[in-house]
Design an enzyme around this catalytic site. Structure first.
Site, PDB file in Angstrom:
ATOM      1  N   GLN A  32       0.840  -1.195   0.000  1.00 14.13           N
ATOM      2  CA  GLN A  32       0.000   0.000   0.000  1.00 14.13           C
ATOM      3  C   GLN A  32       0.873   1.243   0.000  1.00 14.13           C
ATOM      4  O   GLN A  32       1.768   1.389   0.829  1.00 14.13           O
ATOM      5  CB  GLN A  32      -0.945   0.058   1.203  1.00 14.13           C
ATOM      6  CG  GLN A  32      -1.909   1.245   1.070  1.00 14.13           C
ATOM      7  CD  GLN A  32      -2.851   1.429   2.222  1.00 14.13           C
ATOM      8  OE1 GLN A  32      -2.431   1.789   3.311  1.00 14.13           O
ATOM      9  NE2 GLN A  32      -4.137   1.178   1.976  1.00 14.13           N
TER      10      GLN A  32
ATOM     11  N   CYS B 229      -7.005   6.784   4.766  1.00 17.02           N
ATOM     12  CA  CYS B 229      -6.446   7.098   6.080  1.00 17.02           C
ATOM     13  C   CYS B 229      -6.745   8.544   6.450  1.00 17.02           C
ATOM     14  O   CYS B 229      -6.455   9.457   5.667  1.00 17.02           O
ATOM     15  CB  CYS B 229      -4.945   6.853   6.078  1.00 17.02           C
ATOM     16  SG  CYS B 229      -4.162   7.192   7.668  1.00 17.02           S
TER      17      CYS B 229
ATOM     18  N   HIS C 165     -13.951   1.136   2.727  1.00 15.83           N
ATOM     19  CA  HIS C 165     -14.216   1.208   4.158  1.00 15.83           C
ATOM     20  C   HIS C 165     -15.575   1.875   4.304  1.00 15.83           C
ATOM     21  O   HIS C 165     -15.754   3.028   3.927  1.00 15.83           O
ATOM     22  CB  HIS C 165     -13.127   2.022   4.848  1.00 15.83           C
ATOM     23  CG  HIS C 165     -13.233   2.016   6.346  1.00 15.83           C
ATOM     24  ND1 HIS C 165     -12.147   2.150   7.173  1.00 15.83           N
ATOM     25  CD2 HIS C 165     -14.302   1.900   7.175  1.00 15.83           C
ATOM     26  CE1 HIS C 165     -12.534   2.114   8.438  1.00 15.83           C
ATOM     27  NE2 HIS C 165     -13.844   1.967   8.456  1.00 15.83           N
TER      28      HIS C 165
ATOM     29  N   GLY D  50     -14.392  -2.529   7.424  1.00 20.11           N
ATOM     30  CA  GLY D  50     -14.928  -1.699   8.489  1.00 20.11           C
ATOM     31  C   GLY D  50     -15.822  -2.463   9.451  1.00 20.11           C
ATOM     32  O   GLY D  50     -16.913  -2.876   9.071  1.00 20.11           O
TER      33      GLY D  50
END
Length: 340
Positions: free
Chosen positions: A77, A107, A178, A219
């Site tokens: 990533q 993020c 997410h 999530g």
């Protein structure tokens, strides 16, 4: 971009691996953690911690790309927002042998916001598309995106489809969503993992709307049963974060059998025994025992001997000269209590 490239990526075996993945987690999913996770599941797709493109390209921090070949299938990533720099970082990752390059668009930390990447990129889908296109041009391995459903006051019902449309047009065929908003103002990174409500149904609607894309959900998913439920409802993959780290055996030991339909349930005690030669080799190379064993503390969570296992490793691994024999001692206590 050519149809040949798209077809090649669609048929990559990594699409199958992505039915279940362990989320990239800063300070957690380092190479020692990933080696342990691979001993528990041969199939699950593993991710590195986020590595910033500037660290690789401007800082020359190529040691951040180090991994053990046994970790495959393995994705790198990247964090960044400059297409040229991300393309070069992707090239370095592909040359290092990663199976996938993933762009972090999720993020919410202050550090990534100040660098204009991470979740803040949800506000500039055109830039994300440019980054994806540049990265894809630079590498033959698949380029994917991990995102949120939106940030701050954005309406996910409008923002997310537009975001997916743009990255798909740039050649991204696989995305992990997410299922929470990220609040860049007012919530800490920790709070952003829990406070914004989950909207699983929205992610499922996105799969229906973008049927040609491989869509994974992330999530709040804490069990294999929950993962299977999402797969049975039509999603292509499930990414699990904290549960896979804190209770790795609960998530990964049965993953090959329950998620992939093959293999067998692995044994965490056997994984510990298989870690011993790895630990010995790493210590010989200069690593400290606690750098490895900190990822092993949750292996027996909820099982007899779990408390003593954690205590033995937590108290002993930091001591000078601590080695594999401490892990063997802790395992012997777990085995004794399990047999009692």
């Amino acid at each position: 971009m050519s149809d040949k490239i798209v077809e090649k990526q669609v048929n990559e075996p990594i699409w199958r691996s992505a039915r279940l993945s362990v989320a990239p987690m800063m300070d957690w999913t380092d190479r020692h953690c990933r080696y342990l996770h691979r001993l528990l599941s041969r199939e699950t797709l593993l991710y590195t911690e986020m590595v910033t493109a500037p660290a690789l390209v401007r800082g020359g921090a190529l040691h951040l790309l180090t991994f053990n070949p046994e970790e495959h299938p393995l994705a790198l990533q990247l964090g960044g927002s400059d297409p040229v720099e991300l393309a070069e970082a992707a090239r370095l990752g592909a040359e290092a042998g990663y199976d996938e390059i993933n762009l972090n668009c999720g993020c919410p930390s202050d550090r990534v916001q100040s660098g204009a990447f991470g979740a803040v990129l949800m506000q500039t889908p055109e830039l994300v598309a440019d980054c994806v296109a540049a990265m894809r041009e630079a590498v033959d391995v698949e380029v994917t995106v991990k995102c949120r459903i939106g940030v701050d006051e954005q309406d996910p019902e409008k923002v997310l489809p537009d975001f997916l449309e743009k990255i798909r047009a740039a050649g991204c065929n696989r995305v992990t969503i997410h299922a929470r908003k990220a609040w860049l103002q007012g919530l800490s990174p920790k709070e952003n993992r829990d406070i914004p409500p989950l909207d699983y149904d929205l992610v499922h609607r996105m799969k229906a709307a973008f049927a040609d894309m491989h869509v994974s959900i992330n999530g709040g998913i804490a069990t294999l049963d929950e993962a299977r439920s999402h797969l049975e409802r039509g999603l292509d993959g499930v990414m699990i974060g904290r549960a896979a780290y804190h209770q790795p055996a609960d998530i990964l030991c049965a993953a090959d059998l329950q998620i992939y339909g093959g293999g067998q349930v692995s044994d965490p005690a056997e994984a510990v025994r298989r870690m011993l030669p790895y630990i010995e080799a790493q210590l010989a190379g200069g690593a400290k025992l606690n750098q490895i064993t900190r990822h092993m503390l949750g292996l027996f969570a909820g099982k007899p001997g779990a408390r003593q296992w954690r205590r033995t490793l937590s108290e002993g691994a930091c001591r000078s000269g601590a080695g594999p024999e401490l892990v063997e001692q802790a395992l012997a206590e777990v085995t004794r209590q399990a047999a009692a």
